[in-house]
Scaffold this motif. Sequence first.
Motif, PDB file in Angstrom:
ATOM      1  N   TRP A   1       2.101  -0.284  -4.543  1.00 39.78           N
ATOM      2  CA  TRP A   1       0.714  -0.186  -3.900  1.00 39.78           C
ATOM      3  C   TRP A   1       0.673   0.269  -2.495  1.00 39.78           C
ATOM      4  O   TRP A   1       1.871   0.433  -1.921  1.00 39.78           O
ATOM      5  N   GLN A   2      -0.439   0.444  -1.988  1.00 36.69           N
ATOM      6  CA  GLN A   2      -0.576   0.872  -0.584  1.00 36.69           C
ATOM      7  C   GLN A   2      -0.723  -0.384   0.141  1.00 36.69           C
ATOM      8  O   GLN A   2      -1.593  -1.042  -0.015  1.00 36.69           O
ATOM      9  N   PRO A   3       0.118  -0.662   1.110  1.00 34.72           N
ATOM     10  CA  PRO A   3       0.140  -2.052   1.977  1.00 34.72           C
ATOM     11  C   PRO A   3      -1.114  -1.792   2.697  1.00 34.72           C
ATOM     12  O   PRO A   3      -1.816  -1.130   3.502  1.00 34.72           O
ATOM     13  N   VAL A   4      -1.569  -3.195   2.890  1.00 36.13           N
ATOM     14  CA  VAL A   4      -2.758  -3.578   4.029  1.00 36.13           C
ATOM     15  C   VAL A   4      -2.425  -4.615   4.924  1.00 36.13           C
ATOM     16  O   VAL A   4      -2.735  -4.336   6.168  1.00 36.13           O
ATOM     17  N   GLU A   5      -1.987  -5.728   4.390  1.00 36.29           N
ATOM     18  CA  GLU A   5      -1.700  -6.892   5.186  1.00 36.29           C
ATOM     19  C   GLU A   5      -2.459  -7.199   6.143  1.00 36.29           C
ATOM     20  O   GLU A   5      -2.259  -7.459   7.297  1.00 36.29           O
ATOM     21  N   ARG A   6      -3.897  -7.541   5.739  1.00 36.46           N
ATOM     22  CA  ARG A   6      -4.785  -8.087   6.624  1.00 36.46           C
ATOM     23  C   ARG A   6      -5.578  -9.195   6.199  1.00 36.46           C
ATOM     24  O   ARG A   6      -5.855  -9.506   4.987  1.00 36.46           O
ATOM     25  N   GLN A   7      -5.858 -10.313   6.925  1.00 39.98           N
ATOM     26  CA  GLN A   7      -6.210 -11.604   6.813  1.00 39.98           C
ATOM     27  C   GLN A   7      -7.810 -11.472   6.721  1.00 39.98           C
ATOM     28  O   GLN A   7      -8.560 -10.623   7.708  1.00 39.98           O
ATOM     29  N   ILE A   8      -8.508 -11.979   5.581  1.00 36.24           N
ATOM     30  CA  ILE A   8      -9.997 -12.032   5.758  1.00 36.24           C
ATOM     31  C   ILE A   8     -10.436 -13.515   5.555  1.00 36.24           C
ATOM     32  O   ILE A   8      -9.966 -14.142   4.791  1.00 36.24           O
TER      33      ILE A   8
ATOM     34  N   LEU B   1     -17.479 -12.134   5.863  1.00 33.81           N
ATOM     35  CA  LEU B   1     -16.157 -12.725   6.427  1.00 33.81           C
ATOM     36  C   LEU B   1     -15.447 -11.737   7.534  1.00 33.81           C
ATOM     37  O   LEU B   1     -15.068 -10.806   7.281  1.00 33.81           O
ATOM     38  N   PRO B   2     -14.851 -12.271   8.670  1.00 34.85           N
ATOM     39  CA  PRO B   2     -14.300 -11.767   9.531  1.00 34.85           C
ATOM     40  C   PRO B   2     -12.925 -11.084   9.020  1.00 34.85           C
ATOM     41  O   PRO B   2     -12.115 -11.815   8.167  1.00 34.85           O
ATOM     42  N   VAL B   3     -12.438  -9.898   9.483  1.00 33.79           N
ATOM     43  CA  VAL B   3     -11.305  -9.343   9.153  1.00 33.79           C
ATOM     44  C   VAL B   3     -10.149  -9.235  10.217  1.00 33.79           C
ATOM     45  O   VAL B   3     -10.804  -8.970  11.244  1.00 33.79           O
ATOM     46  N   SER B   4      -9.004  -9.510   9.936  1.00 32.11           N
ATOM     47  CA  SER B   4      -8.154  -9.411  11.317  1.00 32.11           C
ATOM     48  C   SER B   4      -7.766  -7.816  11.931  1.00 32.11           C
ATOM     49  O   SER B   4      -8.171  -6.923  10.829  1.00 32.11           O
ATOM     50  N   GLY B   5      -7.678  -7.931  13.211  1.00 36.82           N
ATOM     51  CA  GLY B   5      -7.886  -6.451  13.473  1.00 36.82           C
ATOM     52  C   GLY B   5      -6.393  -5.728  13.036  1.00 36.82           C
ATOM     53  O   GLY B   5      -5.720  -5.919  12.271  1.00 36.82           O
TER      54      GLY B   5
ATOM     55  N   LEU C   1     -12.268  -0.928   9.411  1.00 38.56           N
ATOM     56  CA  LEU C   1     -13.550  -0.266   9.464  1.00 38.56           C
ATOM     57  C   LEU C   1     -14.453  -1.028  10.698  1.00 38.56           C
ATOM     58  O   LEU C   1     -15.258  -0.234  11.402  1.00 38.56           O
ATOM     59  N   SER C   2     -14.504  -2.176  10.430  1.00 36.85           N
ATOM     60  CA  SER C   2     -15.249  -3.104  11.500  1.00 36.85           C
ATOM     61  C   SER C   2     -14.450  -4.440  11.613  1.00 36.85           C
ATOM     62  O   SER C   2     -13.613  -4.464  10.922  1.00 36.85           O
ATOM     63  N   THR C   3     -15.349  -5.260  12.321  1.00 39.14           N
ATOM     64  CA  THR C   3     -14.519  -6.793  11.871  1.00 39.14           C
ATOM     65  C   THR C   3     -14.993  -7.340  10.550  1.00 39.14           C
ATOM     66  O   THR C   3     -14.580  -8.381  10.471  1.00 39.14           O
ATOM     67  N   ARG C   4     -15.737  -6.649   9.874  1.00 37.36           N
ATOM     68  CA  ARG C   4     -16.162  -7.326   8.476  1.00 37.36           C
ATOM     69  C   ARG C   4     -15.688  -6.667   7.411  1.00 37.36           C
ATOM     70  O   ARG C   4     -16.434  -6.869   6.207  1.00 37.36           O
ATOM     71  N   ALA C   5     -15.104  -5.501   7.617  1.00 36.34           N
ATOM     72  CA  ALA C   5     -14.645  -4.791   6.482  1.00 36.34           C
ATOM     73  C   ALA C   5     -13.321  -3.859   6.805  1.00 36.34           C
ATOM     74  O   ALA C   5     -12.997  -3.807   7.890  1.00 36.34           O
ATOM     75  N   LEU C   6     -12.642  -3.799   5.534  1.00 40.26           N
ATOM     76  CA  LEU C   6     -11.265  -2.939   5.881  1.00 40.26           C
ATOM     77  C   LEU C   6     -11.626  -1.535   4.961  1.00 40.26           C
ATOM     78  O   LEU C   6     -12.194  -1.220   4.092  1.00 40.26           O
ATOM     79  N   ARG C   7     -11.144  -0.550   6.028  1.00 37.93           N
ATOM     80  CA  ARG C   7     -11.008   0.697   5.222  1.00 37.93           C
ATOM     81  C   ARG C   7      -9.751   0.963   4.530  1.00 37.93           C
ATOM     82  O   ARG C   7      -8.683   1.001   5.065  1.00 37.93           O
ATOM     83  N   LEU C   8      -9.724   1.315   3.242  1.00 37.39           N
ATOM     84  CA  LEU C   8      -8.746   1.336   2.403  1.00 37.39           C
ATOM     85  C   LEU C   8      -8.211   2.846   2.367  1.00 37.39           C
ATOM     86  O   LEU C   8      -6.855   3.141   2.610  1.00 37.39           O
ATOM     87  N   GLN C   9      -9.079   3.961   2.164  1.00 41.92           N
ATOM     88  CA  GLN C   9      -8.560   5.065   2.029  1.00 41.92           C
ATOM     89  C   GLN C   9      -9.511   6.025   1.872  1.00 41.92           C
ATOM     90  O   GLN C   9     -10.827   5.812   1.769  1.00 41.92           O
ATOM     91  N   ASN C  10      -9.112   7.171   2.578  1.00 43.67           N
ATOM     92  CA  ASN C  10     -10.318   8.504   2.365  1.00 43.67           C
ATOM     93  C   ASN C  10     -10.347   8.943   1.029  1.00 43.67           C
ATOM     94  O   ASN C  10      -9.089   9.377   0.462  1.00 43.67           O
TER      95      ASN C  10
END
Length: 654
Positions: A510-517, A632-636, A641-650
């Motif tokens: 998989w493509q790692p993200v490792e971010r807390q929501i 919900l807030p996303v860890s930096g 993409l912002s503090t409320r979503a994650l950019r996964l891939q283009n």
Amino acid sequence: MEKTRALWGTTLVLLAAAAMHLWHITSVPAGLHYDEAFHGVQAQSVLGGNLRLYFTENQGNEPAIIYLTAVAVRLLGSHTWSGRLAASLAGLVTIALLVPAGRRSAPDSNTRAATGLLGAVCLTGLQWHLNVSRFGSQPVLAALAAAGTLWGWRAGMQSGRTRHFAAAGLFCALGLYSYGAARVLPLALLGAAAAHVVLRAHPARAARGLLRSAAVCAIAYAPLAVWFGLHPGWFTNRLLQVYAARSVPASFARMLGGLLWRGDRNWVFNLPGRPALDGLQVLLFAAALGSSVWQLLPRKSTAAARTNSATLWIFLLCGLLPAALAPDAPHFGRAAGALPALALLLALGALALWRWLAAAAGPRVALLVPVMCVASLPFTAQSYFQQWGANHNLYMAFGAGDLQLAQRIKLLDAEVYVSPQPQDHPTLRYVLGSAVARVHSYNSAACDLWPANGAAFTFASALGDGGVEPPFIRGLFPGGMAASPIMRGDFPYIVFWQVPAGSAASLPEWQPVERQIGDFAQLRGFQIVQPVAATPVLQPGTELIVDLYWLALAPSAQPATVFVHLLRSDTSPPQLLAGTDQPPCRNHVPTTQWHAADMLRDRIVLPLPAVLPAGTYELSAGMYTSASGERLPVSGGESALSTRALRLQNITVP
């Protein structure tokens, strides 16, 4: 001498009834029905101090059967048969009540003892009553309440005593505390009183008796009535779900037909299609109908005899009414309140047939009628235990697989990951008690769930009829081993895969993200499953399928929804072209039930529009609170993409 014979007769009938009601009560029917398990769970909560007037779970339930089950659980323990035994005893009390009710409904003083005994025999011989009595749910109490109300009313009309009318009111209130379908009992009392007025048989006594019964019923019912007054939606909740006024004429015809030629098709209450009455009982029913019509002719009977008969027909029709108000008639569960009146009408039919045969062929030939009534009991037992009770369809109707699963989990020491039964399934909760915390529920058709902490655990997957074991289970932990499955006939119904401690999951790349929501979830990574390519290229009108890999940190305080969106980022603001918002695992693993250190592979499908402009798109993901829609807030990090979503891939669209 006559009293002694009546006592011996009653004793023998009750012994025969007890044998039919209690024989193999621990194993027939096999399994534990959802409603029975629900009542057991609520009974456990009552014993824990959770005393209530009404139970809003499972679409709303009156309390009587739950408190009766609580008594059985307190005395016997949380066995699968505790509630059924309590219901069977209630069924026996109903049969016993028909003896005095029959005596009060006899056409004359010479047949009082015979009517009471025949009424009890006829109710014992009705497989319909045997089915509801050996099912630990509300219908049996509706029959009990109807029998007591009928006895109290008939006794009051004959004696004029307040205590009898008060008993009718108390039994009527018992019905109101027992089952929504028993709300017709006040209507039956009103109809019986009206019959006395119309037929001019003690009309003043009937009016006074109705007022006394109504007053006692109202006083006894007042606590629940006040509760419904404060929560009016629950009073009509089940009515609005079940009943359909437009279907009443056709449903009533089907319900009457269910007595004679085509019965309930629900395996819980009947051998599908079997009419409520067998051949002999149809003959007795026809004799009762003929006798009642004969009594209406001028000078053929007294006003008292006509009101006796009319009262039984009124109680019968009122008892059938709840089933007639629903489009799925005939429904023997909802119509259980008709059973006492039906049995007494069969008894009156037997008496009428007895008299006709005695006049036509002599008293010895007429004795065949009561002999045949008693002789029919073994045939009812054979139909119940061999034709119905041994049928393989009861396995599903009574949730035998769920019960076997719960019993197997109880024997295991490790955590168990179960698909697709939910953790809060009543059978799991009732059988496992506090051990239900070891159950992690999911649905392998929508996601996969396993522990990330290396602890020993077991997969349990229900295949159903002709199902196929999800291949991901064995591929994820190839070092595990299969345990003996739960079989349904010759086929595995629930399979088990036991994984020893220290086993590492064999996961696809998989493509790692490792971010807390939020404070309860970590998105460890994702994988684009379709289209299959190192650099995905989307085609209009197809699907984009993404697997999200979540690590549970804790259960959430409120339910959360996962979103995966495809955004066109070269517009301001970014344009949403495709997206899917759904609770994790399509709500089979709600975040409020997450277990810390569980891994969840959640498959998300994004249908792509038919027109998809060329360009570069951003795939983003996140969570929001389901009730408010607040993200919900996303860890930096760089992937934010912002503090409320994650950019996964283009992703490119050619």
